[in-house]
Scaffold this active site. Structure first.
Site, short mmCIF file in Angstrom:
data_model
loop_
_atom_site.label_atom_id
_atom_site.label_comp_id
_atom_site.label_asym_id
_atom_site.label_seq_id
_atom_site.Cartn_x
_atom_site.Cartn_y
_atom_site.Cartn_z
N THR A 35 49.06 -59.72 64.81
CA THR A 35 48.37 -60.53 63.79
C THR A 35 46.88 -60.62 64.08
O THR A 35 46.12 -61.10 63.25
CB THR A 35 48.95 -61.97 63.71
OG1 THR A 35 48.82 -62.57 65.01
CG2 THR A 35 50.39 -61.99 63.29
N ASP A 51 51.23 -55.49 75.16
CA ASP A 51 52.19 -56.57 74.97
C ASP A 51 52.15 -57.53 76.17
O ASP A 51 52.03 -57.09 77.32
CB ASP A 51 53.60 -55.96 74.86
CG ASP A 51 54.60 -56.97 74.37
OD1 ASP A 51 55.14 -56.78 73.28
OD2 ASP A 51 54.86 -57.97 75.09
N LEU A 71 47.31 -67.45 75.05
CA LEU A 71 47.45 -67.78 73.62
C LEU A 71 48.37 -66.82 72.88
O LEU A 71 48.76 -67.10 71.75
CB LEU A 71 46.08 -67.76 72.91
CG LEU A 71 45.13 -68.92 73.18
CD1 LEU A 71 44.33 -68.69 74.45
CD2 LEU A 71 44.18 -69.13 72.02
N TYR A 139 60.10 -72.20 66.84
CA TYR A 139 58.71 -72.07 67.32
C TYR A 139 58.37 -73.22 68.27
O TYR A 139 57.88 -73.01 69.38
CB TYR A 139 57.74 -72.06 66.13
CG TYR A 139 56.28 -72.24 66.54
CD1 TYR A 139 55.59 -71.19 67.16
CD2 TYR A 139 55.61 -73.45 66.34
CE1 TYR A 139 54.27 -71.35 67.55
CE2 TYR A 139 54.30 -73.61 66.73
CZ TYR A 139 53.62 -72.56 67.33
OH TYR A 139 52.31 -72.72 67.73
N LYS A 143 57.46 -73.18 72.34
CA LYS A 143 56.22 -73.67 72.97
C LYS A 143 56.54 -74.69 74.06
O LYS A 143 55.91 -74.71 75.12
CB LYS A 143 55.27 -74.28 71.92
CG LYS A 143 54.79 -73.35 70.84
CD LYS A 143 54.05 -72.12 71.33
CE LYS A 143 52.65 -72.37 71.80
NZ LYS A 143 51.93 -71.09 72.08
N VAL A 199 54.22 -77.93 46.80
CA VAL A 199 54.23 -78.93 47.87
C VAL A 199 55.67 -79.21 48.28
O VAL A 199 56.52 -79.45 47.42
CB VAL A 199 53.58 -80.25 47.36
CG1 VAL A 199 53.60 -81.31 48.44
CG2 VAL A 199 52.15 -79.99 46.89
P1 NAD Z 1 47.17 -65.87 65.82
O1 NAD Z 1 48.40 -65.24 65.26
O2 NAD Z 1 45.90 -65.64 65.12
O3 NAD Z 1 46.99 -65.46 67.35
C1 NAD Z 1 48.04 -65.01 68.18
C2 NAD Z 1 47.56 -63.71 68.83
O4 NAD Z 1 48.56 -63.24 69.72
C3 NAD Z 1 47.34 -62.61 67.77
O5 NAD Z 1 46.08 -62.02 67.99
C4 NAD Z 1 48.49 -61.65 68.01
O6 NAD Z 1 48.14 -60.31 67.69
C5 NAD Z 1 48.75 -61.84 69.50
N1 NAD Z 1 50.12 -61.52 69.91
C6 NAD Z 1 51.28 -61.84 69.28
N2 NAD Z 1 52.33 -61.34 69.95
C7 NAD Z 1 51.83 -60.71 71.04
C8 NAD Z 1 52.41 -60.00 72.14
N3 NAD Z 1 53.73 -59.83 72.23
N4 NAD Z 1 51.59 -59.47 73.07
C9 NAD Z 1 50.23 -59.62 72.99
N5 NAD Z 1 49.63 -60.28 71.98
C10 NAD Z 1 50.41 -60.83 71.03
O7 NAD Z 1 47.47 -67.43 65.92
P2 NAD Z 1 46.53 -68.61 66.46
O8 NAD Z 1 46.57 -69.65 65.42
O9 NAD Z 1 45.23 -68.08 66.94
O10 NAD Z 1 47.39 -69.13 67.69
C11 NAD Z 1 46.98 -68.87 69.04
C12 NAD Z 1 47.78 -69.75 69.97
O11 NAD Z 1 47.51 -71.11 69.65
C13 NAD Z 1 49.28 -69.58 69.86
O12 NAD Z 1 49.83 -69.65 71.16
C14 NAD Z 1 49.73 -70.77 69.04
O13 NAD Z 1 51.05 -71.14 69.36
C15 NAD Z 1 48.72 -71.80 69.48
N6 NAD Z 1 48.51 -72.87 68.49
C16 NAD Z 1 47.86 -72.62 67.31
C17 NAD Z 1 47.66 -73.66 66.42
C18 NAD Z 1 46.95 -73.47 65.10
O14 NAD Z 1 46.90 -74.44 64.32
N7 NAD Z 1 46.39 -72.30 64.78
C19 NAD Z 1 48.13 -74.94 66.72
C20 NAD Z 1 48.79 -75.14 67.93
C21 NAD Z 1 48.95 -74.10 68.81
#
Ligand code: NAD
Length: 309
Positions: A35, A51, A71, A139, A143, A199
């Site tokens: 993503t 990965d 992340l 999910y 976490k 909604v």
């Molecule tokens: P995102 O999807 O933009 O980022 C996730 C990244 O991880 C992506 O770049 C994706 O390509 C990479 N990824 C996925 N699977 C992978 C794998 N197997 N190996 C290597 N890379 C992999 O989402 P985000 O919103 O930037 O989220 C980032 C982190 O923050 C996540 O851990 C998410 O759980 C956490 N988070 C996000 C939010 C939010 O509101 N955006 C809130 C709480 C926690």
């Protein structure tokens, strides 16, 4: 300092990587680009496609690293309901692989970006880190499991750990999956495309929306602050806003007239969510700076569809 960021090309990972580069640090990113988008990253970030479960790759990337930001994850709640084993493999398995590799190489600290979703429904607000977690989706379970693994392996092998429970982050460039979550990019897309906003429930459910720059402030602080080993710290705005209020604000800024459909029987998740920021203030010196009005304005004004109007 030298950092490894997993998920570096993601919505939260990329601005963090760019911020660390600006501050004069060296940053290696690991991302499978499922993503993520490498275009978000400064050319000074050394991005490696791979990965988070690839241990040989982790070992080689961790050499000389002082601190890891973890992340990389699958992040779409409704998708996790359909494919829980995939979420477990990446979000839990990937975390354990990373911790093992950190143990083997001898890295000092990991900052794990966890999620406010682990709280689920709670009687009292705002949500303190001491609340008993009540995760509702695969999910959220993934976490929370990752938090436990991080702390347990960290304690056993002398790795400093910090878990940041980030609430609903939003801001320019947030990727929009084909679902109606996350709420803010969904409402913006539907408004700008003259679509219908569906909604879930009555729209009275509240969430804590925190602007991306504020999240980056908290993440950046977590790698250098002393005396935060083993802590779990909320990162949010400390304010709760209903879905109906988000829609109203998006409509005002975009001047759009989307049709709004209430799917009252659909599960709308926890009734309220609001982060208590006491610990974040004390331990990270964190206090959010960008109001919802300002953050939404910045997000909408950066959207190419809005600029074309
Ligand atoms: P995102 O999807 O933009 O980022 C996730 C990244 O991880 C992506 O770049 C994706 O390509 C990479 N990824 C996925 N699977 C992978 C794998 N197997 N190996 C290597 N890379 C992999 O989402 P985000 O919103 O930037 O989220 C980032 C982190 O923050 C996540 O851990 C998410 O759980 C956490 N988070 C996000 C939010 C939010 O509101 N955006 C809130 C709480 C926690």
């Amino acid at each position: 300092m030298r950092y490894l960021i997993t998920g570096a090309a993601g919505f939260l990972g990329a601005p963090l990587a760019n911020r660390l580069i600006q501050a004069g640090h060296r940053v290696v990113g690991l991302d499978d680009l499922s993503t993520g988008d490498p275009e978000r990253l400064s050319s000074e970030v050394h991005l490696v496609r791979g990965d988070v479960n690839d241990r040989p790759k982790l070992w080689s990337l961790l050499q000389d690293v002082d601190c890891v930001y973890h992340l990389a994850a699958r992040v779409i709640v409704p998708e996790s309901v359909l494919y829980p084993s995939e979420y477990n493999q990446v979000n839990v398995g990937g975390t354990v692989s990373l911790m093992e590799a950190m143990r083997d190489v001898g890295v000092r600290r990991v900052v794990f970006v966890s999620s406010g979703t682990i709280y689920g429904n709670q009687r009292t607000q705002p949500l303190r880190e001491s609340c008993r977690p009540n995760p509702r989706s695969p999910y959220a379970v993934s976490k929370l499991s990752a938090e436990y693994y991080i702390r347990s392996i960290g304690d056993l092998w002398g790795i400093e750990t910090v878990c940041l429970r980030v609430f609903n982050a939003y801001g320019p460039g947030q990727r929009m999956p084909p679902t109606n979550a996350p709420v803010i990019p969904y409402c913006i897309r539907q408004a700008l495309d003259h679509g219908t906003i569906v909604v879930h429930g009555e729209g009275k459910q509240t969430r804590d929306y925190v602007y991306i720059d504020d999240v980056v402030d908290a993440m950046a602080a977590a790698s250098s602050m002393p005396d935060i080993n083993r802590l779990i710290i909320n990162v949010g705005s400390g304010k709760e806003t209903s879905v109906n209020d988000i829609i109203k604000r998006v409509v005002e800024i975009t001047h759009a007239k989307p049709e709004i459909v209430m799917n009252k029987t659909h599960d709308s998740g926890p009734a309220r969510m609001c982060a208590d920021l006491g610990l974040a203030k004390r331990k990270l010196g964190f206090s959010p700076k960008v109001s919802l009005a300002e953050g939404l304005k910045r997000t909408i004004e950066s959207d190419p569809r809005f600029r074309k109007k």
